[in-house]
Write an enzyme that holds these catalytic residues in place. Structure first.
Site, PDB file in Angstrom:
ATOM      1  N   ALA A 168       1.210   3.934   7.398  1.00  0.00           N
ATOM      2  CA  ALA A 168       1.530   5.337   7.617  1.00  0.00           C
ATOM      3  C   ALA A 168       0.298   6.146   7.997  1.00  0.00           C
ATOM      4  O   ALA A 168       0.396   7.315   8.343  1.00  0.00           O
ATOM      5  CB  ALA A 168       2.196   5.923   6.377  1.00  0.00           C
ATOM      6  N   ASN A 181       0.820  -1.200   0.000  1.00  0.00           N
ATOM      7  CA  ASN A 181       0.000   0.000   0.000  1.00  0.00           C
ATOM      8  C   ASN A 181       0.864   1.264   0.000  1.00  0.00           C
ATOM      9  O   ASN A 181       1.043   1.887  -1.048  1.00  0.00           O
ATOM     10  CB  ASN A 181      -0.966  -0.016   1.187  1.00  0.00           C
ATOM     11  CG  ASN A 181      -1.950   1.132   1.148  1.00  0.00           C
ATOM     12  OD1 ASN A 181      -1.935   1.942   0.233  1.00  0.00           O
ATOM     13  ND2 ASN A 181      -2.804   1.217   2.140  1.00  0.00           N
ATOM     14  N   ASP A 182       1.423   1.603   1.155  1.00  0.00           N
ATOM     15  CA  ASP A 182       2.178   2.853   1.263  1.00  0.00           C
ATOM     16  C   ASP A 182       3.310   2.963   0.239  1.00  0.00           C
ATOM     17  O   ASP A 182       3.608   4.054  -0.242  1.00  0.00           O
ATOM     18  CB  ASP A 182       2.764   2.992   2.670  1.00  0.00           C
ATOM     19  CG  ASP A 182       1.669   3.236   3.708  1.00  0.00           C
ATOM     20  OD1 ASP A 182       0.633   3.806   3.336  1.00  0.00           O
ATOM     21  OD2 ASP A 182       1.871   2.852   4.863  1.00  0.00           O
ATOM     22  N   VAL A 183       3.927   1.829  -0.100  1.00  0.00           N
ATOM     23  CA  VAL A 183       5.082   1.877  -0.997  1.00  0.00           C
ATOM     24  C   VAL A 183       4.686   2.182  -2.437  1.00  0.00           C
ATOM     25  O   VAL A 183       5.546   2.297  -3.305  1.00  0.00           O
ATOM     26  CB  VAL A 183       5.892   0.569  -0.964  1.00  0.00           C
ATOM     27  CG1 VAL A 183       6.463   0.342   0.417  1.00  0.00           C
ATOM     28  CG2 VAL A 183       5.058  -0.618  -1.409  1.00  0.00           C
TER      29      VAL A 183
END
Lengths: 464, 100
Positions: free
Chosen positions: A434, A393-395
């Protein structure tokens, strides 16, 4: 065996350990490297027995305990599923830490046996070395236990923070240094035990505020600590094999921590002092408004990928949780039969430890030359038809490139949005670790596949 | 003046840090997990200290306090040595090239 001869053999085993790490520069040489490591260990143990020359009753017991420990270790090594590798490594670190503490205690109680003077009058340098070894070992032990509990899910992965936390840690750290100073003056065993105790507590407090997705940094850091603890004991025992190994492991862990921090564009201290997940969410309000999202099912996904000429797969921690790696390989196999070119893109901090995704893909028989690191593959997204994001997700969040206000701004991300269409397998629209919304969900070229990673991938295999 | 042997050990230590630095940077990122498990295994060479601790002292009394800590450390280190090397081996067996 004379002291000089055994010192030479210890040097040889140290060199074999260097070669063991050297072997890991490519998968072809890695297996040979592991054999170097095993021979280095065998030499070190044999030389120790020979130089002590004590083959009495104690020796028998040593062999028994060695066998018991060895059997337990072998059992664990064969039984452990690959998805549990992060907690296994954390658990193993705790054992090294505790072993270092025990050896230091033993050396403190019976310095004669180690040639360090007599009890109550231990050489100053040895006293400093062994108390440092014990302190770092104890921190490694209790810190790794906390990391293990968090990774295993026994303890919540959420950061646990309270006021004055860093202040308490600082006081504890200073207290340990002060106690080591007084230990050198008084040689009192009470002070020695206090050092060990305080270090255990410090280890717990250091790891408790660090959140689940920062575990790659924590594991690498504890790896490094276990090395420094071993080196400390190596100085005490005047043993070059231990000193060399400690330095190797210490720097290895430090480098891995650095790579992991860089993968998140955060400083080491920022990670260690407690993570993102704990910071207050000011961004919530802006994302409350409903934005349109396109969602699809397995058939849509199968259709898109079958007609693509190239597909890039972006795995993340969600793939590990869902154990979707085997289903994923099956999907890729049928895509390849349809003439689709498939590769995998791995972000440095995907998963819970360095290289976590690579091991899982290797377990599912994905050839390692189809798996690429961020820098190698990031330019290929622009020419790729479909990006299949599974459990990451965040990456993939483009916000890291566009919004300087975002907490992840500046973090290197995979340019997933540049591909013609994005298939995003996820249970819901909830934010990742995050705590921020992923812009990618609302792009025109994104098709959300709301499901469990494994179930969705299996369904796609069926409709292919 | 004679040089303290400590200085020699310190030299080994510092040079090894440099060796470690260059060797570890050349490890391919896809093998970072085996790197962690193998460094774990080799740091269990601390078993050398555990053996000395276990066999310290007279041969009649096998289980004095100092020895007991040695024996405990032997068990812990042995778990690590065998577990670490074997699990690394198991992982490395899985890294295969594309069949041509």
């Amino acid at each position: 065996m004379s002291a000089n001869l055994s010192a030479l053999f210890y040097l040889i085993s140290g060199i074999l350990f260097i070669l063991a790490l050297r072997g890991l520069s490519s998968p072809e040489t890695s297996r040979q490297g592991n054999y170097f490591g095993i021979s280095g260990m065998a030499i070190a143990i044999l030389v120790t027995f020979l130089s002590l020359g004590n083959f009495g009753l104690g020796f028998i017991y040593v062999l028994i305990f060695l066998t018991v420990g060895g059997l337990v270790g072998a059992f664990i090594a064969f039984k452990i599923p690959m998805t549990a590798m992060p907690e296994l490594v954390a658990g193993f670190h705790s054992l090294v830490g505790l072993a270092a503490v025990f050896v230091a205690i033993s050396a403190f109680l019976k310095p004669e046996a180690f040639g360090l003077g007599v009890s109550g009058n231990i050489k100053l340098a040895s006293l400093i070395e062994m108390s440092l070894g014990a302190a770092i070992g104890a921190i490694t032990f209790s810190g790794s236990i906390i990391a293990f509990l968090k990774l295993r899910g026994i303890m919540s992965g959420a950061p646990i923070t309270f006021r004055g936390q860093h202040f308490i840690n600082l006081i504890l750290g200073l207290a340990i240094i002060l106690l080591i100073y007084y230990l050198c003056i008084t040689q009192s065993s009470n002070i020695f035990w206090s050092i060990v105790l305080l270090s255990f507590i410090l280890g717990i407090l250091l790891i408790v505020p660090i959140g689940g997705a920062d575990m790659p940094v924590v594991i690498s850091m504890l790896n490094s600590y276990s090395g420094w603890a071993a080196a400390g004991i190596g100085f005490t025992l005047e043993n070059s094999a231990l000193i060399i190994t400690g330095a190797l492991v210490g720097s290895s862990g430090a480098i891995l921590s650095y790579i992991m921090c860089k993968g998140m564009n955060r400083s080491f201290f920022n990670v260690i002092l407690g993570g993102w997940g704990a910071t207050d969410q000011t961004l919530k309000s802006s994302s409350e408004e409903q934005k349109p999202v396109k969602s699809g099912n397995a058939d849509d996904a199968a259709f898109l990928m079958k007609n693509a000429s190239s597909v890039i797969i972006v795995p993340g921690y969600g793939m590990a949780v869902a154990q979707a790696q085997h289903a994923l390989r099956e999907m890729v196999d049928s895509l390849k039969k349809n003439g689709v070119k498939v590769s995998y893109a791995i972000h440095p901090v995907a998963g819970r430890m360095p290289g976590h995704m690579n091991v899982l893909l290797a377990e599912a028989n994905v050839p390692y030359d189809e798996v690429f690191e961020l820098e190698e593959i990031n330019n290929d997204f622009a020419n790729c038809d479909v990006a299949y994001v599974i459990g990451a997700n965040d990456v993939t969040n483009p916000v890291a490139k566009s919004d300087p206000q975002s907490p992840i701004y500046g973090m290197p991300v995979l340019d997933v949005e540049k591909s013609k269409s994005v298939l995003f397998v996820k249970r819901s629209l909830s934010p990742g670790y995050a705590g921020i919304d992923n812009d990618l969900f609302y792009r025109d070229n994104t098709l959300m596949l709301f499901s469990d990673a494994k179930k969705m991938t299996e369904e796609i295999v069926k409709s292919l | 003046m004679e040089i303290d042997p400590f200085i020699f050990r310190l030299s080994i230590f510092i040079l090894s840090i440099f060796v470690g630095y260059y060797v570890v940077w050349s490890v391919t990122p896809s093998l970072h997990t085996p790197l962690m498990s193998v460094t774990n295994a080799i740091s269990s060479v601390i078993i050398v200290g555990a053996i000395i601790a276990a066999l310290a002292g007279s041969s009649e009394k096998v289980f004095e306090t100092a020895n007991i800590f040695g024996f405990l450390a032997i068990i812990l280190a042995a778990v690590n040595i065998f577990g670490g090397f074997l699990v690394t081996q198991r992982m490395l067996q899985m890294y295969k090239k594309k069949k041509k």
